[in-house]
Scaffold this active site. Structure first.
Site, PDB file in Angstrom:
ATOM      1  CG  HIS A  84      -0.567   0.246   2.500  1.00  0.00           C
ATOM      2  ND1 HIS A  84      -0.251  -0.744   3.400  1.00  0.00           N
ATOM      3  CD2 HIS A  84      -0.360   1.405   3.171  1.00  0.00           C
ATOM      4  CE1 HIS A  84       0.121  -0.216   4.544  1.00  0.00           C
ATOM      5  NE2 HIS A  84       0.060   1.089   4.437  1.00  0.00           N
TER       6      HIS A  84
ATOM      7  CB  SER B  95       2.730   1.726   6.296  1.00  0.00           C
ATOM      8  OG  SER B  95       1.450   1.619   6.840  1.00  0.00           O
TER       9      SER B  95
ATOM     10  CG  ASP C 229       0.246  -4.066   2.714  1.00  0.00           C
ATOM     11  OD1 ASP C 229       0.826  -3.543   1.745  1.00  0.00           O
ATOM     12  OD2 ASP C 229      -0.564  -3.453   3.432  1.00  0.00           O
TER      13      ASP C 229
HETATM   14  N1  ARG Z   1      -4.562   0.195   7.210  1.00  0.00           N
HETATM   15  C1  ARG Z   1      -3.296   0.211   6.527  1.00  0.00           C
HETATM   16  C2  ARG Z   1      -2.418   1.299   7.074  1.00  0.00           C
HETATM   17  O1  ARG Z   1      -2.876   2.370   7.361  1.00  0.00           O
HETATM   18  C3  ARG Z   1      -3.428   0.427   5.067  1.00  0.00           C
HETATM   19  C4  ARG Z   1      -4.082  -0.627   4.336  1.00  0.00           C
HETATM   20  C5  ARG Z   1      -4.379  -0.243   2.918  1.00  0.00           C
HETATM   21  N2  ARG Z   1      -5.437  -1.095   2.442  1.00  0.00           N
HETATM   22  C6  ARG Z   1      -6.711  -0.705   2.196  1.00  0.00           C
HETATM   23  N3  ARG Z   1      -7.581  -1.636   2.034  1.00  0.00           N
HETATM   24  N4  ARG Z   1      -7.116   0.551   2.127  1.00  0.00           N
HETATM   25  O2  ARG Z   1      -1.222   1.171   7.153  1.00  0.00           O
END
Ligand code: ARG
Length: 719
Positions: free
Chosen positions: A84, A654, A219
């Protein structure tokens, strides 16, 4: 009986070891924190984590793009980060014919790596600049202090970067303005896409599973940073060579067990752990629900178009993902804040503070002042969210707002011909970029909706004067929505989409032409109303809050110096280390969540052709053949795809490397769990978890699924 007591004492001890709150500045780890890390299992010396004299783990940690973390994993500048985090670059590299986002991509060699617009930053040095900042700010407060600080920060940044485009610096505030550090970075601008799994793996589970454990998302994505031939940061060039890093992380495929020590380095973006009860109430009652409601609407209209057409899906994918990510976050945050009565917890902390502050004139009125400040701001808070998330949530309106600087220039008497020409060239570029990203159908619906919602939710006396009278007057048919009709008119008549009108405008740019454009007049009606009547109220609210926050923190240090000396400062997108254990948890009564998820679990969730839970055929074949290779986990006789740890992270982390006691990479952090979504404002010591993709799954995807063993061969594997 004695035994009973002993076991309670032991249990408390164990609970404490799992309460792994804290995002520590590696520079200031301190003996106490380092010793605690060692007690919990760390096998490295302090200067292997961070050193100014020789290379250490910190040299392998980068700021990836604008808001993520990445790590260097080979002596040739190879980067691991999240899917992501690379999403936008992957989508930009894709076309409907060569759809790398959908199909996945692995460069067969370095010549096939794809140029991106990304940059990465390496931390070069840190300096404590508290004395200088405090001296220059003196006893100022409010607007005066805020303006002085901004000017000082930019002057200090200029001093060190000196116009060098490959250097960056920030003067960051710690403990709510009680301490300041200068961070200097080396900026590398040649970053290339090396590979990514298909979206069905990299975003497996989509928004349904986002922010949740159990989780089965692969991811990750892979990039490489290049430097000039003489070893310096450089812009993209075919003559550049892979970066020779100061340090890179070894990668362990030995696995781990529940309870094992782990640590993580990265760039947490922001927390506010000393938020007041007033702030919590404003979030749960106004700010969060308003944001969620507006994003709900925007996402609905975007998704309608994305699912119809793969080209639109590619075009809107990245923007959709980021809107959806924090839509779910803020919805979850509200629920968790209410569930755990964080408001009540904060009130208790405030009462304790007040008891201490009684009779101390500097401190005793803090919370009365906080209350007053919040009460004064509250009536306008919803409009602030509407401006940011609603009016500016229409891509057309946000774009049209950029014409404002053009209007100012055109109406200024001293504007030179050259300045206007330069501005027009810039305006052409901005328009081209806008049109590339623009989906008219969804945007037109968003505009109609936001205009309607604003009229319903924002008090009449706060609305732009005359705007709605005019809008409603133009349509008095019961067959048609006046908002829809208004939006149609804007989209049909703005020069943003009309080549003839646009060409006429840029060949003879006039204020009158701008003021006749319906997209421009619409957005400016809201912006002008905001600027004239509410922006200064918001500024006062923010400045007063900053002053009170600084005082509150100072008071906390005075009230309990020993405790506060061993505490960490809120996240502010500077490099931090956090440590804890791989650890299962109990999300609710009678339910325990394992510490890992497996490939079998991925396959169990598989739904053929689904938008979020589909899988590539090759993936299913490899699974059926149990072709796990050296990446199989001995304990589970399966591929471990993800795991959870007790470390303390937030957005910005992330892509952060999760390391074992020897500093070897075991996974990449990519999310937080739903039960602890209140983590920005209050850390939950029992429920907070970091969700990580297991590096063995990453390597399995690269090697077995992607057929790119040469990438694995670049790593220093610990088997
Ligand atoms: N929740 C994750 C983060 O903020 C990002 C995931 C991205 N995926 C999504 N389905 N929008 O690091």
């Amino acid at each position: 009986m004695k035994k009973y007591f002993l076991s309670i004492a032991l249990m408390v001890c164990i609970l404490q070891t799992y309460a792994d709150e804290g995002m520590w500045l590696p520079l200031l780890l301190g003996k106490q924190v380092y010793n605690d890390m060692v007690k919990k299992g760390l096998k490295l010396k302090a200067d292997q984590l961070y050193s100014i004299n020789h290379s250490s783990i910190k040299d392998a940690i980068i700021i990836f793009g604008g808001g993520c973390t990445g790590e260097i994993v080979s002596d040739q500048g190879l980067i691991f980060t999240n899917h992501h985090c690379g999403y936008d670059a992957i989508a930009n590299a894709s076309t409907v014919e060569h759809n790398y986002l959908h199909d996945g991509f692995f460069a067969k060699d370095k010549s096939a790596e794809i140029q991106s617009k990304l940059t990465v930053r390496f931390l070069n040095r840190i300096e404590d600049v508290t004395d200088r900042v405090m001296k220059e700010l003196g006893n100022t407060s409010g607007m005066e202090r805020a303006q002085k600080l901004i000017a000082l920060q930019s002057a200090m940044v200029k001093e060190v970067t000196n116009g060098d485009e490959f250097k960056a610096a920030v003067v960051a505030s710690f403990f709510k303005g009680n301490q300041y550090f200068l961070f200097v970075y080396d900026v590398y601008k040649d970053v290339r896409l090396v590979g990514n799994p298909p979206e069905s793996i990299g975003k497996f589970g989509g928004d349904t599973d986002n922010w949740e454990w159990p989780r089965h998302t692969g991811d990750f994505s892979v990039f490489r940073v290049y430097m000039s031939q003489d070893g310096k940061p450089a812009n993209y060039s075919t003559t550049n060579v892979p970066l020779k890093p100061k340090y890179y992380l070894p990668v362990s495929i030995k696995g781990f067990k529940d309870g094992d020590f782990c640590m993580l380095f990265g760039y947490p973006g922001g927390t506010n752990r000393y938020e007041t009860s007033y702030g919590v109430a404003l979030s749960t009652e106004i700010n969060n629900p308003t944001l969620v409601k507006l994003r709900d609407m925007r996402l609905k209209y975007m998704f309608e178009e994305m699912k119809k057409d793969p080209a639109v899906k590619l075009q809107l994918a990245s923007s959709y993902a980021s809107i959806a990510n924090y839509w779910k976050f803020y919805d979850g945050e509200t629920k968790q804040l209410l569930k755990y009565d964080v408001f009540g917890q904060k009130q208790k902390a405030e009462q304790n503070f007040m008891a201490w502050a009684k009779g101390k004139t500097a401190y005793e009125n803090i919370f009365t002042d906080y209350g007053k400040n919040y009460n004064e701001w509250r009536p306008y808070a919803m409009q602030a969210v509407y401006m940011r998330e609603g009016i500016m949530g229409s891509p057309l309106l946000a774009y049209a707002a950029s014409w404002n600087s053009l209007e100012q220039l055109l109406s200024s008497k001293d504007a030179t011909k050259e300045a206007i020409e330069k501005a027009i060239t810039h305006a052409k570029e901005t328009r081209n970029n806008f049109l590339k990203e623009e989906n008219k159908k969804s945007d037109q619906n968003i505009l109609a909706s936001v205009l309607m919602m604003f009229n319903t939710d924002i008090p009449k006396n706060q609305q732009p004067a005359g705007f709605y009278e005019n809008l409603l007057k133009q349509c008095n048919s019961i067959e048609e929505s006046p908002y829809k009709r208004y939006a149609t008119d804007v989209f049909e008549n703005t020069m943003a989409f009309d080549e003839n009108k646009w060409n006429k405008f840029i060949s003879n740019p006039t204020v009158a032409a701008l003021q006749a454009d319906p997209a421009y007049t619409t957005v400016m009606a809201f912006i002008t109303n905001w600027k004239n009547n509410y922006a200064s109220k918001q500024q006062v609210f923010i400045n007063t809050n900053n002053d009170l926050g600084r005082l509150y923190m100072k008071g906390l240090f005075e009230a309990d110096p020993i405790k506060m000396k061993n505490t960490y400062s809120d996240a502010n997108f500077t490099m931090r280390v956090t440590y804890g254990n791989v650890k299962s948890y109990k999300p609710k009564d009678a339910v325990t969540y394992d510490d890992v998820c497996t490939l079998s679990g991925v396959v169990a969730k598989y739904v053929a052709g689904d938008y979020e839970f589909d899988l590539p055929a090759k993936f299913l074949d490899l699974y059926k053949a149990k072709d796990f290779g050296q990446y199989e986990d001995a304990q589970h006789k399966d591929i471990v795809v993800t795991f959870i740890t007790t470390t303390d992270i937030t957005g910005g982390n992330s892509g952060s490397p999760v390391m074992n006691a020897n500093g070897e990479l075991i996974g990449l952090a990519f999310d937080g769990n739903y039960e602890a979504l209140s983590h920005k404002l209050a850390f939950d010591k029992d429920l907070n978890r970091t969700i990580c993709v297991d590096v063995r799954y990453v390597l399995w995807c690269i090697d077995k699924l992607g057929g790119a063993k040469h990438i694995v061969d670049e790593l220093k594997l610990v088997k």
